[in-house]
Design a protein around this motif. Structure first.
Motif, PDB file in Angstrom:
ATOM      1  N   GLN A  43      21.406 -65.356  73.221  1.00  0.00           N
ATOM      2  CA  GLN A  43      20.641 -66.264  72.366  1.00  0.00           C
ATOM      3  C   GLN A  43      20.515 -65.748  70.935  1.00  0.00           C
ATOM      4  O   GLN A  43      20.545 -66.527  69.992  1.00  0.00           O
ATOM      5  N   LEU A  44      20.359 -64.446  70.793  1.00  0.00           N
ATOM      6  CA  LEU A  44      20.167 -63.867  69.468  1.00  0.00           C
ATOM      7  C   LEU A  44      21.475 -63.484  68.783  1.00  0.00           C
ATOM      8  O   LEU A  44      21.468 -63.046  67.634  1.00  0.00           O
ATOM      9  N   GLY A  45      22.578 -63.622  69.493  1.00  0.00           N
ATOM     10  CA  GLY A  45      23.875 -63.313  68.904  1.00  0.00           C
ATOM     11  C   GLY A  45      24.113 -61.833  68.696  1.00  0.00           C
ATOM     12  O   GLY A  45      24.762 -61.425  67.738  1.00  0.00           O
ATOM     13  N   ILE A  46      23.571 -61.024  69.611  1.00  0.00           N
ATOM     14  CA  ILE A  46      23.757 -59.572  69.547  1.00  0.00           C
ATOM     15  C   ILE A  46      24.378 -59.099  70.853  1.00  0.00           C
ATOM     16  O   ILE A  46      24.407 -59.831  71.840  1.00  0.00           O
ATOM     17  N   SER A  47      24.852 -57.874  70.862  1.00  0.00           N
ATOM     18  CA  SER A  47      25.448 -57.346  72.085  1.00  0.00           C
ATOM     19  C   SER A  47      24.353 -56.958  73.081  1.00  0.00           C
ATOM     20  O   SER A  47      23.218 -56.679  72.696  1.00  0.00           O
ATOM     21  N   ARG A  48      24.726 -56.932  74.346  1.00  0.00           N
ATOM     22  CA  ARG A  48      23.775 -56.471  75.368  1.00  0.00           C
ATOM     23  C   ARG A  48      23.397 -55.025  75.102  1.00  0.00           C
ATOM     24  O   ARG A  48      22.246 -54.644  75.301  1.00  0.00           O
ATOM     25  N   ARG A  49      24.367 -54.260  74.656  1.00  0.00           N
ATOM     26  CA  ARG A  49      24.108 -52.842  74.363  1.00  0.00           C
ATOM     27  C   ARG A  49      22.991 -52.701  73.324  1.00  0.00           C
ATOM     28  O   ARG A  49      22.102 -51.870  73.468  1.00  0.00           O
ATOM     29  N   THR A  50      23.041 -53.508  72.276  1.00  0.00           N
ATOM     30  CA  THR A  50      22.008 -53.460  71.245  1.00  0.00           C
ATOM     31  C   THR A  50      20.655 -53.874  71.814  1.00  0.00           C
ATOM     32  O   THR A  50      19.636 -53.239  71.536  1.00  0.00           O
ATOM     33  N   ALA A  51      20.636 -54.928  72.610  1.00  0.00           N
ATOM     34  CA  ALA A  51      19.377 -55.383  73.207  1.00  0.00           C
ATOM     35  C   ALA A  51      18.782 -54.299  74.107  1.00  0.00           C
ATOM     36  O   ALA A  51      17.581 -54.019  74.040  1.00  0.00           O
ATOM     37  N   TYR A  52      19.610 -53.682  74.927  1.00  0.00           N
ATOM     38  CA  TYR A  52      19.122 -52.607  75.797  1.00  0.00           C
ATOM     39  C   TYR A  52      18.612 -51.421  74.977  1.00  0.00           C
ATOM     40  O   TYR A  52      17.623 -50.794  75.340  1.00  0.00           O
ATOM     41  N   VAL A  99      12.097 -60.553  77.224  1.00  0.00           N
ATOM     42  CA  VAL A  99      12.444 -59.793  78.425  1.00  0.00           C
ATOM     43  C   VAL A  99      11.192 -59.331  79.165  1.00  0.00           C
ATOM     44  O   VAL A  99      11.058 -59.543  80.368  1.00  0.00           O
ATOM     45  N   CYS A 100      10.268 -58.701  78.458  1.00  0.00           N
ATOM     46  CA  CYS A 100       9.107 -58.083  79.115  1.00  0.00           C
ATOM     47  C   CYS A 100       8.004 -59.071  79.464  1.00  0.00           C
ATOM     48  O   CYS A 100       7.319 -58.896  80.468  1.00  0.00           O
ATOM     49  N   GLN A 101       7.817 -60.084  78.659  1.00  0.00           N
ATOM     50  CA  GLN A 101       6.711 -61.011  78.891  1.00  0.00           C
ATOM     51  C   GLN A 101       7.153 -62.320  79.531  1.00  0.00           C
ATOM     52  O   GLN A 101       6.427 -62.881  80.351  1.00  0.00           O
ATOM     53  N   GLU A 102       8.324 -62.807  79.154  1.00  0.00           N
ATOM     54  CA  GLU A 102       8.776 -64.102  79.666  1.00  0.00           C
ATOM     55  C   GLU A 102       9.719 -63.980  80.847  1.00  0.00           C
ATOM     56  O   GLU A 102      10.052 -64.974  81.474  1.00  0.00           O
ATOM     57  N   GLY A 103      10.177 -62.759  81.129  1.00  0.00           N
ATOM     58  CA  GLY A 103      11.019 -62.526  82.302  1.00  0.00           C
ATOM     59  C   GLY A 103      12.474 -62.931  82.162  1.00  0.00           C
ATOM     60  O   GLY A 103      13.184 -63.042  83.158  1.00  0.00           O
ATOM     61  N   MET A 104      12.941 -63.153  80.941  1.00  0.00           N
ATOM     62  CA  MET A 104      14.347 -63.490  80.739  1.00  0.00           C
ATOM     63  C   MET A 104      15.198 -62.245  80.944  1.00  0.00           C
ATOM     64  O   MET A 104      14.706 -61.126  80.830  1.00  0.00           O
ATOM     65  N   THR A 105      16.469 -62.454  81.235  1.00  0.00           N
ATOM     66  CA  THR A 105      17.356 -61.304  81.379  1.00  0.00           C
ATOM     67  C   THR A 105      17.755 -60.799  79.994  1.00  0.00           C
ATOM     68  O   THR A 105      17.791 -61.560  79.020  1.00  0.00           O
ATOM     69  N   THR A 106      18.082 -59.528  79.945  1.00  0.00           N
ATOM     70  CA  THR A 106      18.514 -58.938  78.682  1.00  0.00           C
ATOM     71  C   THR A 106      19.796 -59.599  78.202  1.00  0.00           C
ATOM     72  O   THR A 106      19.959 -59.866  77.007  1.00  0.00           O
ATOM     73  N   SER A 107      20.691 -59.907  79.103  1.00  0.00           N
ATOM     74  CA  SER A 107      21.948 -60.566  78.738  1.00  0.00           C
ATOM     75  C   SER A 107      21.695 -61.933  78.112  1.00  0.00           C
ATOM     76  O   SER A 107      22.322 -62.303  77.115  1.00  0.00           O
ATOM     77  N   GLU A 108      20.779 -62.672  78.702  1.00  0.00           N
ATOM     78  CA  GLU A 108      20.461 -64.007  78.189  1.00  0.00           C
ATOM     79  C   GLU A 108      19.870 -63.931  76.780  1.00  0.00           C
ATOM     80  O   GLU A 108      20.251 -64.684  75.883  1.00  0.00           O
ATOM     81  N   VAL A 109      18.954 -62.996  76.577  1.00  0.00           N
ATOM     82  CA  VAL A 109      18.331 -62.830  75.268  1.00  0.00           C
ATOM     83  C   VAL A 109      19.366 -62.390  74.237  1.00  0.00           C
ATOM     84  O   VAL A 109      19.399 -62.915  73.116  1.00  0.00           O
ATOM     85  N   ALA A 110      20.212 -61.457  74.603  1.00  0.00           N
ATOM     86  CA  ALA A 110      21.247 -60.990  73.682  1.00  0.00           C
ATOM     87  C   ALA A 110      22.148 -62.146  73.267  1.00  0.00           C
ATOM     88  O   ALA A 110      22.457 -62.301  72.080  1.00  0.00           O
TER      89      ALA A 110
END
Length: 57
Positions: free
Chosen positions: A35-44, A22-33
Motif C-alpha cells: 500500500q505504501l509502495g515500499i519493500s517488505r524489507r523496509t517495512a520490517y 500492522v500493530c493496531q489494525e492487524g494488517m500484514t506487513t506485506s500488505e502495508v508495504a
C-alpha cells in the motif's frame, strides 16, 4: 545543499502508518508495504526499530 533522501517514502508519517496498520489494525506487513509502495524489507526494518525503541526510534 542537496538532500539525498528528499523523496524517501518512509518519512515519519509513513513510519507511523506502518506501525499503526500492522500493530493496531492487524494488517500484514506485506500488505502495508504494498500500500505504501515500499519493500517488505523496509517495512520490517521500521517495525523492528519501533519494537526496540518505541515511537522515538
Amino acid at each position: 545543499m542537496n538532500n539525498p533522501h528528499h523523496d524517501a517514502r518512509t518519512v515519519a508519517f509513513g513510519r507511523e502508518l506502518i506501525v499503526k496498520r500492522v500493530c493496531q489494525e492487524g494488517m500484514t506487513t506485506s500488505e502495508v508495504a504494498r500500500q505504501l509502495g515500499i519493500s517488505r524489507r523496509t517495512a520490517y526494518k521500521w517495525l523492528a526499530r519501533y519494537r526496540q525503541g518505541g515511537p522515538a526510534a
